[in-house]
Design a protein around this motif. Sequence first.
Motif, PDB file in Angstrom:
ATOM      1  N   ILE A   1      32.785 -10.031  -9.845  1.00 18.34           N
ATOM      2  CA  ILE A   1      33.981 -10.754  -9.401  1.00 18.34           C
ATOM      3  C   ILE A   1      34.666 -10.022  -8.260  1.00 18.34           C
ATOM      4  O   ILE A   1      35.035 -10.614  -7.238  1.00 18.34           O
ATOM      5  N   ASN A   2      34.835  -8.704  -8.425  1.00 22.09           N
ATOM      6  CA  ASN A   2      35.471  -7.902  -7.363  1.00 22.09           C
ATOM      7  C   ASN A   2      34.673  -7.959  -6.074  1.00 22.09           C
ATOM      8  O   ASN A   2      35.239  -8.084  -4.974  1.00 22.09           O
ATOM      9  N   ALA A   3      33.343  -7.872  -6.195  1.00 20.79           N
ATOM     10  CA  ALA A   3      32.483  -7.896  -5.012  1.00 20.79           C
ATOM     11  C   ALA A   3      32.542  -9.249  -4.309  1.00 20.79           C
ATOM     12  O   ALA A   3      32.583  -9.323  -3.081  1.00 20.79           O
TER      13      ALA A   3
ATOM     14  N   LYS B   1      31.497 -16.209 -17.577  1.00 23.59           N
ATOM     15  CA  LYS B   1      30.761 -15.408 -18.561  1.00 23.59           C
ATOM     16  C   LYS B   1      31.622 -14.284 -19.107  1.00 23.59           C
ATOM     17  O   LYS B   1      31.551 -13.946 -20.298  1.00 23.59           O
ATOM     18  N   LEU B   2      32.429 -13.678 -18.223  1.00 20.08           N
ATOM     19  CA  LEU B   2      33.319 -12.606 -18.665  1.00 20.08           C
ATOM     20  C   LEU B   2      34.351 -13.145 -19.659  1.00 20.08           C
ATOM     21  O   LEU B   2      34.619 -12.525 -20.690  1.00 20.08           O
ATOM     22  N   ALA B   3      34.862 -14.329 -19.355  1.00 19.66           N
ATOM     23  CA  ALA B   3      35.914 -14.915 -20.197  1.00 19.66           C
ATOM     24  C   ALA B   3      35.401 -15.334 -21.569  1.00 19.66           C
ATOM     25  O   ALA B   3      35.982 -14.968 -22.602  1.00 19.66           O
ATOM     26  N   VAL B   4      34.325 -16.103 -21.604  1.00 23.34           N
ATOM     27  CA  VAL B   4      33.857 -16.643 -22.891  1.00 23.34           C
ATOM     28  C   VAL B   4      33.296 -15.561 -23.804  1.00 23.34           C
ATOM     29  O   VAL B   4      33.211 -15.753 -25.026  1.00 23.34           O
ATOM     30  N   ASN B   5      32.932 -14.441 -23.239  1.00 20.78           N
ATOM     31  CA  ASN B   5      32.395 -13.341 -24.055  1.00 20.78           C
ATOM     32  C   ASN B   5      33.428 -12.246 -24.332  1.00 20.78           C
ATOM     33  O   ASN B   5      33.087 -11.186 -24.856  1.00 20.78           O
ATOM     34  N   SER B   6      34.680 -12.513 -23.983  1.00 16.04           N
ATOM     35  CA  SER B   6      35.732 -11.517 -24.159  1.00 16.04           C
ATOM     36  C   SER B   6      36.245 -11.484 -25.598  1.00 16.04           C
ATOM     37  O   SER B   6      36.189 -12.483 -26.323  1.00 16.04           O
ATOM     38  N   ILE B   7      36.796 -10.342 -25.956  1.00 17.62           N
ATOM     39  CA  ILE B   7      37.532 -10.243 -27.225  1.00 17.62           C
ATOM     40  C   ILE B   7      38.876 -10.943 -27.032  1.00 17.62           C
ATOM     41  O   ILE B   7      39.353 -11.113 -25.906  1.00 17.62           O
ATOM     42  N   GLU B   8      39.492 -11.356 -28.140  1.00 16.16           N
ATOM     43  CA  GLU B   8      40.736 -12.125 -28.049  1.00 16.16           C
ATOM     44  C   GLU B   8      41.890 -11.309 -27.479  1.00 16.16           C
ATOM     45  O   GLU B   8      42.619 -11.764 -26.600  1.00 16.16           O
ATOM     46  N   PHE B   9      42.071 -10.099 -28.013  1.00 16.32           N
ATOM     47  CA  PHE B   9      43.232  -9.299 -27.623  1.00 16.32           C
ATOM     48  C   PHE B   9      42.805  -7.868 -27.278  1.00 16.32           C
ATOM     49  O   PHE B   9      41.767  -7.387 -27.720  1.00 16.32           O
TER      50      PHE B   9
ATOM     51  N   LYS C   1      42.366 -15.252 -23.105  1.00 14.52           N
ATOM     52  CA  LYS C   1      43.153 -16.322 -22.482  1.00 14.52           C
ATOM     53  C   LYS C   1      43.393 -16.025 -21.000  1.00 14.52           C
ATOM     54  O   LYS C   1      43.263 -16.904 -20.140  1.00 14.52           O
ATOM     55  N   THR C   2      43.723 -14.778 -20.710  1.00 11.85           N
ATOM     56  CA  THR C   2      43.971 -14.376 -19.316  1.00 11.85           C
ATOM     57  C   THR C   2      42.718 -14.574 -18.467  1.00 11.85           C
ATOM     58  O   THR C   2      42.798 -15.071 -17.327  1.00 11.85           O
ATOM     59  N   ARG C   3      41.580 -14.206 -19.018  1.00 13.17           N
ATOM     60  CA  ARG C   3      40.331 -14.338 -18.266  1.00 13.17           C
ATOM     61  C   ARG C   3      39.897 -15.801 -18.122  1.00 13.17           C
ATOM     62  O   ARG C   3      39.311 -16.184 -17.105  1.00 13.17           O
ATOM     63  N   LEU C   4      40.180 -16.606 -19.124  1.00 10.89           N
ATOM     64  CA  LEU C   4      39.892 -18.039 -19.027  1.00 10.89           C
ATOM     65  C   LEU C   4      40.730 -18.680 -17.912  1.00 10.89           C
ATOM     66  O   LEU C   4      40.237 -19.522 -17.146  1.00 10.89           O
ATOM     67  N   GLU C   5      41.991 -18.277 -17.830  1.00 12.23           N
ATOM     68  CA  GLU C   5      42.871 -18.798 -16.778  1.00 12.23           C
ATOM     69  C   GLU C   5      42.381 -18.380 -15.394  1.00 12.23           C
ATOM     70  O   GLU C   5      42.432 -19.173 -14.441  1.00 12.23           O
ATOM     71  N   ALA C   6      41.879 -17.143 -15.295  1.00 11.27           N
ATOM     72  CA  ALA C   6      41.331 -16.672 -14.018  1.00 11.27           C
ATOM     73  C   ALA C   6      40.088 -17.473 -13.644  1.00 11.27           C
ATOM     74  O   ALA C   6      39.903 -17.873 -12.482  1.00 11.27           O
ATOM     75  N   ALA C   7      39.235 -17.728 -14.634  1.00 13.26           N
ATOM     76  CA  ALA C   7      38.021 -18.515 -14.393  1.00 13.26           C
ATOM     77  C   ALA C   7      38.374 -19.928 -13.939  1.00 13.26           C
ATOM     78  O   ALA C   7      37.717 -20.496 -13.048  1.00 13.26           O
ATOM     79  N   LYS C   8      39.414 -20.502 -14.550  1.00 12.52           N
ATOM     80  CA  LYS C   8      39.853 -21.843 -14.155  1.00 12.52           C
ATOM     81  C   LYS C   8      40.303 -21.857 -12.699  1.00 12.52           C
ATOM     82  O   LYS C   8      40.027 -22.804 -11.945  1.00 12.52           O
ATOM     83  N   GLU C   9      40.999 -20.812 -12.277  1.00  9.27           N
ATOM     84  CA  GLU C   9      41.451 -20.713 -10.886  1.00  9.27           C
ATOM     85  C   GLU C   9      40.255 -20.670  -9.932  1.00  9.27           C
ATOM     86  O   GLU C   9      40.271 -21.308  -8.873  1.00  9.27           O
ATOM     87  N   TYR C  10      39.212 -19.915 -10.310  1.00  5.63           N
ATOM     88  CA  TYR C  10      38.012 -19.842  -9.464  1.00  5.63           C
ATOM     89  C   TYR C  10      37.302 -21.191  -9.411  1.00  5.63           C
ATOM     90  O   TYR C  10      36.744 -21.573  -8.383  1.00  5.63           O
ATOM     91  N   TYR C  11      37.330 -21.930 -10.522  1.00  9.34           N
ATOM     92  CA  TYR C  11      36.761 -23.283 -10.529  1.00  9.34           C
ATOM     93  C   TYR C  11      37.539 -24.177  -9.572  1.00  9.34           C
ATOM     94  O   TYR C  11      36.947 -24.930  -8.785  1.00  9.34           O
TER      95      TYR C  11
ATOM     96  N   ILE D   1      36.032 -24.161 -20.467  1.00 10.84           N
ATOM     97  CA  ILE D   1      37.278 -23.440 -20.170  1.00 10.84           C
ATOM     98  C   ILE D   1      38.492 -24.255 -20.617  1.00 10.84           C
ATOM     99  O   ILE D   1      39.416 -23.739 -21.258  1.00 10.84           O
ATOM    100  N   HIS D   2      38.460 -25.549 -20.281  1.00  7.39           N
ATOM    101  CA  HIS D   2      39.576 -26.437 -20.641  1.00  7.39           C
ATOM    102  C   HIS D   2      39.765 -26.520 -22.158  1.00  7.39           C
ATOM    103  O   HIS D   2      40.899 -26.432 -22.668  1.00  7.39           O
ATOM    104  N   LYS D   3      38.674 -26.675 -22.899  1.00  8.09           N
ATOM    105  CA  LYS D   3      38.751 -26.769 -24.361  1.00  8.09           C
ATOM    106  C   LYS D   3      39.311 -25.487 -24.963  1.00  8.09           C
ATOM    107  O   LYS D   3      40.141 -25.523 -25.882  1.00  8.09           O
ATOM    108  N   GLU D   4      38.849 -24.354 -24.465  1.00 10.13           N
ATOM    109  CA  GLU D   4      39.318 -23.072 -25.012  1.00 10.13           C
ATOM    110  C   GLU D   4      40.793 -22.855 -24.709  1.00 10.13           C
ATOM    111  O   GLU D   4      41.545 -22.360 -25.556  1.00 10.13           O
ATOM    112  N   LEU D   5      41.231 -23.220 -23.521  1.00 13.99           N
ATOM    113  CA  LEU D   5      42.640 -23.064 -23.172  1.00 13.99           C
ATOM    114  C   LEU D   5      43.519 -24.035 -23.957  1.00 13.99           C
ATOM    115  O   LEU D   5      44.649 -23.714 -24.332  1.00 13.99           O
ATOM    116  N   GLU D   6      42.986 -25.243 -24.227  1.00 13.41           N
ATOM    117  CA  GLU D   6      43.717 -26.212 -25.049  1.00 13.41           C
ATOM    118  C   GLU D   6      43.952 -25.674 -26.465  1.00 13.41           C
ATOM    119  O   GLU D   6      44.988 -25.894 -27.068  1.00 13.41           O
ATOM    120  N   ALA D   7      42.937 -24.949 -26.965  1.00 14.56           N
ATOM    121  CA  ALA D   7      43.055 -24.370 -28.303  1.00 14.56           C
ATOM    122  C   ALA D   7      44.195 -23.364 -28.344  1.00 14.56           C
ATOM    123  O   ALA D   7      44.937 -23.271 -29.343  1.00 14.56           O
TER     124      ALA D   7
END
Length: 276
Positions: free
Chosen positions: A182-184, A211-219, A232-242, A265-271
């Motif tokens: 992502i950084n690169a 991939k980073l978001a869906v495989n992340s730990i919750e907290f 949640k933070t990583r899912l939001e970042a992924a949504k921004e890239y989308y 991403i949308h389903k997970e954020l809705e949850a």
Amino acid sequence: MKHVFSILMLVCSLTACSEYQKVFKSDDTAAKYKLGDSLYTLGRYEKANKLFAQIVPKYKGKPQAEKLMFLYANTFYKTRDYYVSGYQFERFVSSYPKSEKREEAAFLSAKSYSKLSPSYSKDQKETKDAIEKLQEFINVYPNSEYLAEANTMIKALDYKLERKAFEIAKQYNTISDFKASINAFDNFAYKFPGSSLREDAYFYRLDAAYKLAVNSIEFKKSSNGAIIALKKTRLEAAKEYYDVLKKAYPSSKYIEQAEEMAIVIHKELEAYSAKS
């Protein structure tokens, strides 16, 4: 007749070779200059180069020196010894600043450096050096007849740098180092905003973020003890890239894959919204 012609050609070749060796071993500087000039005209650059190498120091300060130095530099270029031709043409430019050949020599010097640029998969020091040399040429000769060719070469060299940076970022993704990927890709998008690889970079950045978001730990506990909703933070970042990909390339070749990621991403954020 064909056999006789072949024999005549062989005799002529042997005679020419004999003459060359005779002049090459002699101390006759004028004869070496004359034969070297003739060989150069005939396209026998390697032999001309060997003769010129013997007499260049002896013609220093003489009227013939300017022409000789240009021909000598060009024999290296013609024989693909680009390291030396680049240096020799630079030397010509500095030695003969008023020469009619100065602009051509400056261009051939820069072009020599561009010929040293390796494939994108290798270290790109020579590529960066070549871009610098070509840009210097353009700055000095903005109206040059070689301007279009110089710009074309810069564009090709720039692409190598883009491809190198892109492949490094993509490789991070391949080995599952998603943060580095992502950084690169962020750096790639900033450094090469007009790249032909921009669409690909946007997609693979999304892919890494997803991939980073869906495989992340919750907290995750921060260094100061605060609890961070990491997933949640990583899912939001992924949504921004989308969103960035979709806005820039609404008909992207990757759109189906991107849409599938966006659904997850949308389903997970809705949850998360339902829990709050």
